[in-house]
Design a protein around this motif. Sequence first.
Motif, PDB file in Angstrom:
ATOM      1  N   VAL A  18       0.826  -1.216   0.000  1.00 17.64           N
ATOM      2  CA  VAL A  18       0.000   0.000   0.000  1.00 17.64           C
ATOM      3  C   VAL A  18       0.862   1.267   0.000  1.00 17.64           C
ATOM      4  O   VAL A  18       0.634   2.159  -0.822  1.00 17.64           O
ATOM      5  N   PRO A  19       1.880   1.393   0.858  1.00 18.45           N
ATOM      6  CA  PRO A  19       2.684   2.613   0.788  1.00 18.45           C
ATOM      7  C   PRO A  19       3.453   2.754  -0.526  1.00 18.45           C
ATOM      8  O   PRO A  19       3.639   3.866  -1.022  1.00 18.45           O
ATOM      9  N   ALA A  20       3.879   1.624  -1.091  1.00 13.13           N
ATOM     10  CA  ALA A  20       4.607   1.693  -2.361  1.00 13.13           C
ATOM     11  C   ALA A  20       3.714   2.237  -3.474  1.00 13.13           C
ATOM     12  O   ALA A  20       4.135   3.089  -4.260  1.00 13.13           O
ATOM     13  N   ILE A  21       2.483   1.777  -3.533  1.00  9.81           N
ATOM     14  CA  ILE A  21       1.560   2.243  -4.573  1.00  9.81           C
ATOM     15  C   ILE A  21       1.127   3.681  -4.295  1.00  9.81           C
ATOM     16  O   ILE A  21       0.990   4.484  -5.219  1.00  9.81           O
ATOM     17  N   PHE A  25       1.538   7.052  -6.831  1.00 16.41           N
ATOM     18  CA  PHE A  25       0.528   8.045  -7.186  1.00 16.41           C
ATOM     19  C   PHE A  25       0.769   9.400  -6.518  1.00 16.41           C
ATOM     20  O   PHE A  25      -0.062  10.291  -6.615  1.00 16.41           O
ATOM     21  N   LYS A  26       1.899   9.527  -5.818  1.00  9.17           N
ATOM     22  CA  LYS A  26       2.270  10.765  -5.124  1.00  9.17           C
ATOM     23  C   LYS A  26       1.192  11.219  -4.133  1.00  9.17           C
ATOM     24  O   LYS A  26       0.858  12.396  -4.031  1.00  9.17           O
ATOM     25  N   PHE A  72      -8.782   9.546  -2.591  1.00  8.81           N
ATOM     26  CA  PHE A  72      -9.473   8.255  -2.627  1.00  8.81           C
ATOM     27  C   PHE A  72      -9.251   7.491  -3.928  1.00  8.81           C
ATOM     28  O   PHE A  72      -8.896   6.321  -3.911  1.00  8.81           O
ATOM     29  N   PHE A  73      -9.476   8.135  -5.051  1.00  6.68           N
ATOM     30  CA  PHE A  73      -9.290   7.456  -6.325  1.00  6.68           C
ATOM     31  C   PHE A  73      -8.320   8.252  -7.176  1.00  6.68           C
ATOM     32  O   PHE A  73      -8.484   9.458  -7.280  1.00  6.68           O
ATOM     33  N   PRO A  74      -7.342   7.684  -7.756  1.00  9.61           N
ATOM     34  CA  PRO A  74      -7.031   6.266  -7.855  1.00  9.61           C
ATOM     35  C   PRO A  74      -6.141   5.750  -6.738  1.00  9.61           C
ATOM     36  O   PRO A  74      -5.988   4.539  -6.593  1.00  9.61           O
ATOM     37  N   VAL A  78      -6.628   1.782  -5.845  1.00  5.61           N
ATOM     38  CA  VAL A  78      -5.633   1.001  -6.581  1.00  5.61           C
ATOM     39  C   VAL A  78      -4.601   0.401  -5.624  1.00  5.61           C
ATOM     40  O   VAL A  78      -4.199  -0.756  -5.787  1.00  5.61           O
ATOM     41  N   ALA A  79      -4.183   1.136  -4.618  1.00  2.00           N
ATOM     42  CA  ALA A  79      -3.181   0.632  -3.681  1.00  2.00           C
ATOM     43  C   ALA A  79      -3.680  -0.601  -2.937  1.00  2.00           C
ATOM     44  O   ALA A  79      -2.971  -1.611  -2.839  1.00  2.00           O
TER      45      ALA A  79
END
Length: 98
Positions: A18-21, A25-26, A72-74, A78-79
């Motif tokens: 989760v933190p990587a994704i 997405f910054k 929230f999105f993405p 996505v994460a």
Amino acid sequence: MNPTTIALGYLLAGAVFVPAILRFFKTRFDWIDIGLAAVGGAAASFIPTVGGVASYAAMIGILYWRLGNDQFFPGVIVAVSVARLALIPVLLLLKTHT
């Protein structure tokens, strides 16, 4: 499969992927946000019959609560989804060896 093993898998996936994704997405987050979501998702996985879905919803709900609607999105969706998809091979591997 042992419910504790599944919960630990959800906890690990939430803490690693989760933190990587979210960084991809910054998305701005604090580590407490990730910790709360990972622990909440792992705890919700112990609910009989609907633990997997409840865990997914808990992680998304906690991150929505902590990060807000603009992230929230993405980012959040996505994460959490990628973290769950990445967990499938790990759980399959553990299931074949037990």
